[in-house]
Write a protein that holds these residues in place. Structure first.
Motif, PDB file in Angstrom:
ATOM      1  N   GLY A   1       0.825  -1.217   0.000  1.00 19.01           N
ATOM      2  CA  GLY A   1       0.000   0.000   0.000  1.00 19.01           C
ATOM      3  C   GLY A   1       0.854   1.259   0.000  1.00 19.01           C
ATOM      4  O   GLY A   1       0.576   2.210  -0.753  1.00 19.01           O
ATOM      5  N   ALA A   2       1.909   1.270   0.819  1.00 21.13           N
ATOM      6  CA  ALA A   2       2.767   2.462   0.903  1.00 21.13           C
ATOM      7  C   ALA A   2       3.425   2.737  -0.446  1.00 21.13           C
ATOM      8  O   ALA A   2       3.504   3.888  -0.900  1.00 21.13           O
ATOM      9  CB  ALA A   2       3.833   2.257   1.980  1.00 21.13           C
ATOM     10  N   THR A   3       3.882   1.683  -1.118  1.00 17.08           N
ATOM     11  CA  THR A   3       4.571   1.858  -2.400  1.00 17.08           C
ATOM     12  C   THR A   3       3.590   2.339  -3.472  1.00 17.08           C
ATOM     13  O   THR A   3       3.880   3.250  -4.242  1.00 17.08           O
ATOM     14  CB  THR A   3       5.235   0.525  -2.839  1.00 17.08           C
ATOM     15  N   VAL A   4       2.411   1.722  -3.486  1.00 17.85           N
ATOM     16  CA  VAL A   4       1.408   2.100  -4.490  1.00 17.85           C
ATOM     17  C   VAL A   4       0.973   3.554  -4.271  1.00 17.85           C
ATOM     18  O   VAL A   4       0.928   4.353  -5.206  1.00 17.85           O
ATOM     19  CB  VAL A   4       0.185   1.142  -4.419  1.00 17.85           C
ATOM     20  N   LEU A   5       0.681   3.909  -3.017  1.00 16.26           N
ATOM     21  CA  LEU A   5       0.207   5.274  -2.750  1.00 16.26           C
ATOM     22  C   LEU A   5       1.304   6.310  -3.001  1.00 16.26           C
ATOM     23  O   LEU A   5       1.019   7.439  -3.394  1.00 16.26           O
ATOM     24  CB  LEU A   5      -0.304   5.387  -1.311  1.00 16.26           C
ATOM     25  N   ALA A   6       2.560   5.928  -2.778  1.00 18.14           N
ATOM     26  CA  ALA A   6       3.658   6.874  -3.026  1.00 18.14           C
ATOM     27  C   ALA A   6       3.875   7.057  -4.525  1.00 18.14           C
ATOM     28  O   ALA A   6       4.595   7.971  -4.946  1.00 18.14           O
ATOM     29  CB  ALA A   6       4.941   6.384  -2.354  1.00 18.14           C
ATOM     30  N   ASP A   7       3.288   6.155  -5.323  1.00 15.67           N
ATOM     31  CA  ASP A   7       3.349   6.256  -6.780  1.00 15.67           C
ATOM     32  C   ASP A   7       4.797   6.294  -7.289  1.00 15.67           C
ATOM     33  O   ASP A   7       5.142   7.092  -8.148  1.00 15.67           O
ATOM     34  CB  ASP A   7       2.590   7.524  -7.228  1.00 15.67           C
ATOM     35  N   VAL A   8       5.633   5.418  -6.724  1.00 16.91           N
ATOM     36  CA  VAL A   8       7.049   5.372  -7.100  1.00 16.91           C
ATOM     37  C   VAL A   8       7.307   4.182  -8.033  1.00 16.91           C
ATOM     38  O   VAL A   8       6.444   3.325  -8.232  1.00 16.91           O
ATOM     39  CB  VAL A   8       7.949   5.240  -5.843  1.00 16.91           C
ATOM     40  N   SER A   9       8.528   4.130  -8.566  1.00 17.55           N
ATOM     41  CA  SER A   9       8.905   3.024  -9.457  1.00 17.55           C
ATOM     42  C   SER A   9       9.199   1.759  -8.669  1.00 17.55           C
ATOM     43  O   SER A   9       9.064   0.651  -9.183  1.00 17.55           O
ATOM     44  CB  SER A   9      10.160   3.367 -10.243  1.00 17.55           C
ATOM     45  N   VAL A  10       9.652   1.946  -7.437  1.00 18.77           N
ATOM     46  CA  VAL A  10      10.021   0.771  -6.636  1.00 18.77           C
ATOM     47  C   VAL A  10       9.951   1.125  -5.141  1.00 18.77           C
ATOM     48  O   VAL A  10      10.246   2.256  -4.756  1.00 18.77           O
ATOM     49  CB  VAL A  10      11.452   0.279  -7.017  1.00 18.77           C
ATOM     50  N   GLY A  11       9.515   0.162  -4.340  1.00 17.93           N
ATOM     51  CA  GLY A  11       9.595   0.294  -2.885  1.00 17.93           C
ATOM     52  C   GLY A  11      10.724  -0.602  -2.411  1.00 17.93           C
ATOM     53  O   GLY A  11      10.934  -1.680  -2.980  1.00 17.93           O
ATOM     54  N   ALA A  12      11.461  -0.152  -1.394  1.00 19.69           N
ATOM     55  CA  ALA A  12      12.591  -0.957  -0.909  1.00 19.69           C
ATOM     56  C   ALA A  12      12.477  -1.094   0.599  1.00 19.69           C
ATOM     57  O   ALA A  12      12.413  -0.082   1.306  1.00 19.69           O
ATOM     58  CB  ALA A  12      13.913  -0.279  -1.251  1.00 19.69           C
ATOM     59  N   LYS A  13      12.423  -2.322   1.092  1.00 16.14           N
ATOM     60  CA  LYS A  13      12.420  -2.473   2.550  1.00 16.14           C
ATOM     61  C   LYS A  13      13.811  -2.144   3.084  1.00 16.14           C
ATOM     62  O   LYS A  13      14.821  -2.600   2.528  1.00 16.14           O
ATOM     63  CB  LYS A  13      12.053  -3.897   2.922  1.00 16.14           C
ATOM     64  N   VAL A  14      13.847  -1.353   4.142  1.00 13.89           N
ATOM     65  CA  VAL A  14      15.131  -0.969   4.730  1.00 13.89           C
ATOM     66  C   VAL A  14      15.057  -1.124   6.252  1.00 13.89           C
ATOM     67  O   VAL A  14      13.967  -1.104   6.832  1.00 13.89           O
ATOM     68  CB  VAL A  14      15.499   0.503   4.398  1.00 13.89           C
ATOM     69  N   VAL A  15      16.224  -1.296   6.845  1.00 13.84           N
ATOM     70  CA  VAL A  15      16.299  -1.298   8.311  1.00 13.84           C
ATOM     71  C   VAL A  15      17.226  -0.167   8.746  1.00 13.84           C
ATOM     72  O   VAL A  15      18.167   0.186   8.038  1.00 13.84           O
ATOM     73  CB  VAL A  15      16.820  -2.644   8.882  1.00 13.84           C
ATOM     74  N   ARG A  16      16.914   0.385   9.940  1.00 14.66           N
ATOM     75  CA  ARG A  16      17.750   1.429  10.511  1.00 14.66           C
ATOM     76  C   ARG A  16      19.127   0.835  10.809  1.00 14.66           C
ATOM     77  O   ARG A  16      19.201  -0.290  11.328  1.00 14.66           O
ATOM     78  CB  ARG A  16      17.102   1.870  11.825  1.00 14.66           C
ATOM     79  N   LYS A  17      20.176   1.537  10.469  1.00 12.68           N
ATOM     80  CA  LYS A  17      21.512   0.982  10.699  1.00 12.68           C
ATOM     81  C   LYS A  17      21.786   0.801  12.182  1.00 12.68           C
ATOM     82  O   LYS A  17      21.371   1.608  13.002  1.00 12.68           O
ATOM     83  CB  LYS A  17      22.569   1.918  10.101  1.00 12.68           C
TER      84      LYS A  17
END
Ligand code: UTP
Length: 407
Positions: free
Chosen positions: A247-263
Motif C-alpha cells: 500500500g505504501a509503495t502504491v500510494l507513493a506512486d514510485v517506481s520501486v519500494g525498498a524495505k530498509v532497516v535502521r543501521k
C-alpha cells in the motif's frame, strides 16, 4: 558455430586451453562444448582488472518512510495494499538461483534445515510467510521462483516432494536464470568438466531478463500484474507482499519500494539507500565517506541511516526500461570447482577465482523514484549467509525464537 569459429573466438580471448581435452571427447560432447563457447560472453573476462562502469556519481540523502509514519497511517496503507493484492496486481519473486557457497551445503540454500527439534526448512519459512498474506487477503498470489541450471532440478523436486509447503502448485512458476563464465585470478576460464566451461549464475539482477527469455512476461501482462515483490531466499523472517508495504509503495506512486532497516551503527557493513546524481541508488558501506557517515537530516538523525535487505517491490511497467548493459558488472572472488591439468575434479576450500554478477540493487539506480520503507530489524531481518557467526544459521535461529517460531 563451427569448430573453427569456436577456436578462433577462444584464441582471440587467450582461452585456447578450453579445447585441451577436445580430442578425447565424443562427437556429442564436442558439439556441446562448441555450442557453449558460442553462447558464452567472453568479454566479461576483461573486467577482472576493473573498467568503465565502476565510477560513482554524487551522493545525497534519500528520506525513508519511517515506522512512526507507517504506524500513524497503518489503516490507510493496509487497505490500499489489500486492495492491490486482492485485484491480483501483486506477484512475488523468490531469488533462489544463488550458489550459497558461504553456507557450504551442496543442496540449494532453501533446502537447508534450520530446525532443532523438528525439520524447519528455509523454503518452508519463506513460503509460510507468504501464506500468511494469502490467508489474510484470501488471494493466491502468483509466486515466481528463480533457480539456476546448478540447482533447478533439486529445487523443483524438493518443493514437489514437500507439496510446496502448502502453496498452490498452479500458482507457482519456476524459471532458470542465465549463467556467466568463471575464471581464475589470471583471467583464464576454469573448466568444470572436460567438455564444459565453468559457469555460475549471473547474479540476482538476472531475474528480469531471464524471466522475459522464458516468456514469463506474458504472465505478467496476461494476469494484469502491476507490482512484483522480489526477495532473497535467505532472510527467513521477512514479510513478503505484506499489505502495508504494498500500500505504501502504491500510494507513493514510485517506481520501486525498498524495505530498509535502521543501521545498527554508523559504520555497519550494509548498503545504504541514497540518491546518486538525483536518482535512487545504494551506496556500499566502503564507499561511505566520513562526512556522509556523520551527516544529519533536518531532525538531527543520521542522513544515511537505512540499509537495504533485498526485498523490493518493482512497478512492472518500468522494468522494460532497465537495460542490462547499463548496469555495473561485479567481479566477485568465489570458490569455483574445476578440473585440473590431470582431469581431476577439485572443490576448493578458499576462493580461487572470479565470477561475474549483476546485482538487483543496481536496478534501483535505473529507476526514477524509490520509497525506502522502514521495517523493524528484529522482526524482519534474519539472513542466513554462513553456518555460524554474523548472518548465520545460529543468529537466524535466535531471531526466529524471539519471534515465537518453534524450531
Ligand atoms: P547472495 O549474495 O547471498 O549470494 O544472494 P549466494 O550466491 O546465494 O551466496 P554466496 O555468496 O555464494 O554464499 C542473495 C540472494 O540472491 C540470490 C540468492 O539465491 C539469494 O536469494 N541470487 C544470487 C540469485 O538468485 N542468483 C544469483 O546469481 C546470485
Amino acid at each position: 558455430m563451427t569448430y573453427e569459429e569456436a577456436r578462433a573466438k577462444l584464441c582471440a580471448a587467450g582461452q585456447e586451453h578450453v579445447f585441451r581435452y577436445y580430442d578425447e571427447l565424443s562427437a556429442e560432447q564436442r558439439r556441446a562444448l562448441i555450442k557453449q563457447v558460442g553462447e558464452t560472453d567472453l568479454s566479461v573476462l576483461k573486467r577482472i582488472h576493473g573498467g568503465a562502469g565502476d565510477e560513482r556519481g554524487v551522493f545525497s540523502p534519500l528520506a525513508a518512510m519511517q515506522r512512526s509514519e507507517i504506524k500513524a497511517r497503518e489503516r490507510e496503507l493496509h487497505e490500499a495494499g489489500v486492495r492491490t493484492i486482492k485485484a491480483g496486481k501483486t506477484a512475488a519473486l523468490l531469488l533462489a538461483g544463488g550458489m550459497g557457497t558461504r553456507l557450504g551445503s551442496d543442496d540449494p540454500k532453501g533446502m537447508y534445515d534450520i530446525g532443532l527439534t523438528r525439520p524447519v526448512y528455509i523454503f518452508e519459512r519463506i513460503i509460510g510467510n507468504l501464506l500468511d498474506v494469502v490467508r489474510e487477503t484470501d488471494t493466491w498470489i502468483r509466486l515466481f521462483i528463480m533457480t539456476s541450471e546448478k540447482n533447478h532440478d533439486k529445487t523443483v523436486a524438493f518443493l514437489k516432494e514437500k507439496n510446496y509447503f502448502g502453496y498452490k502448485e498452479d500458482r507457482i512458476v519456476f524459471f532458470r536464470q542465465d549463467m556467466a563464465p568463471a575464471c581464475d585470478f589470471g583471467g583464464k576460464l576454469y573448466m568444470e568438466a572436460k567438455d564444459r566451461i565453468s559457469t555460475s549464475p549471473n547474479g540476482n539482477a538476472g531475474w528480469y531478463s531471464s524471466m522475459c527469455r522464458a516468456g514469463l512476461d506474458k504472465i505478467l501482462t496476461g494476469e494484469g500484474i502491476e507490482w512484483i515483490d522480489v526477495f532473497a531466499v535467505d532472510n527467513v523472517l521477512q514479510r513478503i507482499c505484506d499489505p502495508c508495504f504494498v500500500g505504501a509503495t502504491v500510494l507513493a506512486d514510485v517506481s520501486v519500494g525498498a524495505k530498509v532497516v535502521r543501521k545498527a551503527a554508523p559504520d555497519e557493513k550494509v548498503g545504504v539507500m541514497c540518491l546518486e546524481d538525483g536518482r535512487p541508488s545504494i551506496v556500499e558501506y566502503y564507499e561511505l565517506s566520513d562526512e556522509m557517515m556523520n551527516a544529519k537530516d533536518a531532525n538531527g538523525d543520521p542522513a544515511y541511516n537505512y540499509g537495504v535487505i533485498l526485498n523490493y517491490l518493482f512497478r512492472v511497467s518500468e522494468l522494460a526500461g532497465i537495460a542490462d548493459e547499463r548496469m555495473p558488472l561485479h567481479v566477485v572472488k568465489k570458490k569455483i570447482p574445476y578440473i585440473d591439468g590431470n582431469g581431476d575434479y577439485i572443490k576448493p576450500s578458499e576462493p580461487n577465482g572470479f565470477k561475474f554478477e549483476q546485482l538487483v540493487l543496481d536496478m534501483i539506480h535505473q529507476l526514477s523514484s524509490c520509497l525506502p520503507y522502514e521495517v523493524i530489524r528484529e522482526k524482519e531481518f534474519a539472513p542466513i549467509k554462513n553456518p555460524t557467526g554474523i548472518d548465520s544459521v545460529e543468529s537466524a535461529r535466535e531471531l526466529l525464537k524471539k519471534n515465537g517460531v518453534e524450531l
